[in-house]
Each structure stands twice: as C-alpha cells, then as structure tokens.
Design an enzyme around this catalytic site. Structure first.
Site, PDB file in Angstrom:
ATOM      1  CG  ASP A  39      -1.833  -1.271   1.200  1.00  0.00           C
ATOM      2  OD1 ASP A  39      -2.078  -1.812   0.110  1.00  0.00           O
ATOM      3  OD2 ASP A  39      -2.262  -1.703   2.279  1.00  0.00           O
ATOM      4  CB  THR A  62      -1.983  -3.829  -6.151  1.00  0.00           C
ATOM      5  OG1 THR A  62      -3.013  -4.498  -6.907  1.00  0.00           O
ATOM      6  CG2 THR A  62      -0.637  -4.419  -6.511  1.00  0.00           C
ATOM      7  CE  LYS A  94     -11.328  -4.035   1.387  1.00  0.00           C
ATOM      8  NZ  LYS A  94      -9.895  -3.767   1.085  1.00  0.00           N
ATOM      9  CG  ASP A  97     -22.231   0.455  -8.367  1.00  0.00           C
ATOM     10  OD1 ASP A  97     -23.478   0.303  -8.439  1.00  0.00           O
ATOM     11  OD2 ASP A  97     -21.691   1.568  -8.425  1.00  0.00           O
TER      12      ASP A  97
HETATM   13  O1  S5P Z   1     -11.023  -6.543   6.369  1.00  0.00           O
HETATM   14  C1  S5P Z   1     -10.073  -6.162   5.743  1.00  0.00           C
HETATM   15  C2  S5P Z   1      -9.966  -6.403   4.365  1.00  0.00           C
HETATM   16  C3  S5P Z   1      -8.832  -5.996   3.691  1.00  0.00           C
HETATM   17  S1  S5P Z   1      -8.654  -6.487   2.053  1.00  0.00           S
HETATM   18  N1  S5P Z   1      -9.045  -5.512   6.357  1.00  0.00           N
HETATM   19  C4  S5P Z   1      -7.929  -5.068   5.683  1.00  0.00           C
HETATM   20  O2  S5P Z   1      -7.039  -4.518   6.329  1.00  0.00           O
HETATM   21  N2  S5P Z   1      -7.829  -5.273   4.315  1.00  0.00           N
HETATM   22  C5  S5P Z   1      -6.673  -4.744   3.554  1.00  0.00           C
HETATM   23  O3  S5P Z   1      -5.479  -5.379   4.016  1.00  0.00           O
HETATM   24  C6  S5P Z   1      -6.441  -3.242   3.685  1.00  0.00           C
HETATM   25  O4  S5P Z   1      -7.110  -2.528   2.667  1.00  0.00           O
HETATM   26  C7  S5P Z   1      -4.937  -3.118   3.579  1.00  0.00           C
HETATM   27  O5  S5P Z   1      -4.560  -3.020   2.220  1.00  0.00           O
HETATM   28  C8  S5P Z   1      -4.407  -4.443   4.115  1.00  0.00           C
HETATM   29  C9  S5P Z   1      -3.927  -4.407   5.550  1.00  0.00           C
HETATM   30  O6  S5P Z   1      -2.811  -3.577   5.699  1.00  0.00           O
HETATM   31  P1  S5P Z   1      -1.959  -3.491   7.056  1.00  0.00           P
HETATM   32  O7  S5P Z   1      -0.951  -2.438   6.758  1.00  0.00           O
HETATM   33  O8  S5P Z   1      -2.882  -3.117   8.158  1.00  0.00           O
HETATM   34  O9  S5P Z   1      -1.338  -4.868   7.263  1.00  0.00           O
END
Ligand code: S5P
Length: 281
Positions: A39, A62, A94, A97
C-alpha cells in the site's frame, strides 16, 4: 476438518478455479502462505517492495488506485516481477456496485484490472448481481473472486447473517468463479465441515509487533490466523513495508529495503510454521 488438515498441494490438485489452483500450487512450491499488501503511493516504491519480498510471497496485493504516478508500464513491470519471482497478483478493489457497473470498473477505466490481476474481491452488499457482472469479465480470463465475508477493522458490520449470505453465495456458485473469502475465520465451516467446495480464506489484519493502528485496524499473529483460526493466507502490509515509511527509512532507502526484505522473510517463516503445526507436521 478435511480442508484445514489437507496440504496446500493436495488442495491445489482438486481446486477447480484456475487462479486459486495456481495460487495453491505456488504456495506449495515456494513454501509460503504470505501475501504482501503493497500500500505505497509511488510506482517505484511499489515495484521495489515487490522485488524485495517477491521470493518470499505467493501473492502481491495492490491498491492500484493509490499509486499517484500510475501508468501501464507499472502493470508491465509488476507482471514481469510476478514471473521473475513466481507470485500471483491480487488487486484489492472491493467492488460493490450493480452488475453492469462493476463489469465496466473491472474491465475498463484507467486501470483495466481484469487484464493483469489474477484475483480480485467484492462486497456482496448489492446482491448476487455483483458476482455475475464480474464473472462475465473475469471467467473468460481464468480469474478468481473473493467475497469479503468478514473484515478486520473495529466495529465491522460484516457479521452474522451477512457473513452467512456470503458463504451461501460462494457455495452455490457452480461456475467456480468465486474461489474464496476475505475473512478472519473458517467461515465456510461454521455449520460443519465444508464438503461442497474448497474455498480459500485470505486474512488481513496480521502483525507480529503491534495490536492495531490509530484508525481501527486490529492485528493478530500468523499463528492465531493460520493455526488457531484455520485460515489459508496471511495478508501483511505495514508489518512488511513499514520500514520505508519512517523518517529514517525515507533518508536511507537502501537500508529500509533491506529491512523490508527481512520482514518478508520473517512473516513467511511465521506463516509456514503455523501451517506445519496445523497440518501436524
Ligand atoms: O477486512 C479487511 C480487508 C482488507 S482487504 N481488512 C484489511 O485490512 N484489508 C486490507 O489489508 C487493507 O485494505 C490493507 O490493504 C491491508 C492491511 O494492511 P496493514 O498495513 O494493516 O497490514
């Protein structure tokens, strides 16, 4: 259950979705259940993180819409890295729509996600048509879709009947385009072992050093996720690329990338040990 006690290789052999099969094969071949969530907002940082952790991951996740200098050369280079290091790509879009709109968002626009991302995900909020719209685009390309059945953040509304509806939708999808979930637990087995479909559980909210962030994220360890909860893939973002974000990291990028590489190795090891413990090896 039969799924959580099976090896990734055994599950690859019976997996009908081509993207999920390729992922399980990659996991078995590279001995890793680690997905890195990259990210970062610059193209070069994204590519450099992928190059640094590529050898230790099965999947790169990504958020392509946060890259400020996105261009199609980024996609070309990311695809080349996925071949060099042997990993798949998961655009965490995600979708949420109506079917017609998501089919356009998936295939067209600036990012043309379906053309390069092996796996993507969707919220079931709009109902089954979100899956149909994405399947129209993704199935001919051999792609896979994950439904967000549970989220990691504090106060998430993805619970109870909503989670159950996601599981039912996945199980009744005879096309096998839906190949699993984003979830915190073995949601496909709450009403007993899942004998109908081998669905994958990919789990974010994973960290070894901290319990959460300032914006509601909640972290568990790889062992809690893979061994105790029976999930299949750990998704780690800041736990891996975090060293790049510090003041020190911004000054000395070379040292920061070495730390990123080390974190990748550390999470790979923790995830794999948890898996071996789960299957009893
Ligand atoms: O429930 C969720 C679903 C997703 S896809 N919780 C999340 O954190 N994510 C994604 O996982 C979020 O958008 C981010 O890209 C990643 C977690 O990042 P971190 O830096 O907290 O490990």
């Amino acid at each position: 259950s039969s799924i959580t006690l099976s090896t990734y290789a055994e599950r690859a052999a019976r997996q009908p979705n081509p993207a999920a099969r390729a992922l399980l094969e990659c996991m078995a071949r590279k001995q890793t259940n680690l997905s890195v969530s990259v990210d970062v907002t610059s193209k070069q940082d994204l590519l450099d993180v992928c190059d640094a952790v590529g050898p230790n991951v099965c999947l790169v996740k990504t958020h392509i819409d946060i890259v400020s200098d996105f261009d199609h050369d980024l996609v070309a280079q990311l695809t080349a890295l996925s071949e060099k290091h042997d990993f798949l790509i998961f655009e965490d879009r995600k979708f949420a729509d109506i079917g017609n709109t998501v089919s356009l968002q998936y295939s067209a626009g600036v990012h043309k996600i379906a053309s390069w991302s092996h796996i993507t995900n969707a919220h079931l909020v709009p109902g089954p048509s979100v899956v149909e719209g994405l399947a129209k685009v993704g199935m001919p390309l051999g792609r896979g879709l994950l439904l967000l059945a549970e989220m990691s953040s504090k106060g998430a509304l993805t619970k109870g009947d909503y989670t159950k509806a996601c599981v039912e939708e996945a199980k009744k999808d005879t096309t096998n385009f839906v190949c699993g979930f984003i979830a915190m637990s073995r949601v496909d087995e709450v009403d007993g072992p899942n004998t109908e479909r081998d669905l994958l559980i990919l789990t974010p909210g994973v960290g070894l050093d901290v319990k959460g962030d300032a914006l509601g994220q909640q972290y568990r360890t790889p062992d809690q996720v893979i061994n105790e909860s029976g999930c299949d893939v750990i998704i780690v973002g800041r736990g891996i690329y975090g060293p790049l974000m510090t003041e020190e990291g911004k000054k000395d990028k070379k040292a920061a990338f070495e730390k990123v590489r080390e974190q990748g190795e550390r999470y790979k090891k923790a995830g794999w040990e948890a898996y071996l413990a789960r299957i009893g090896q």
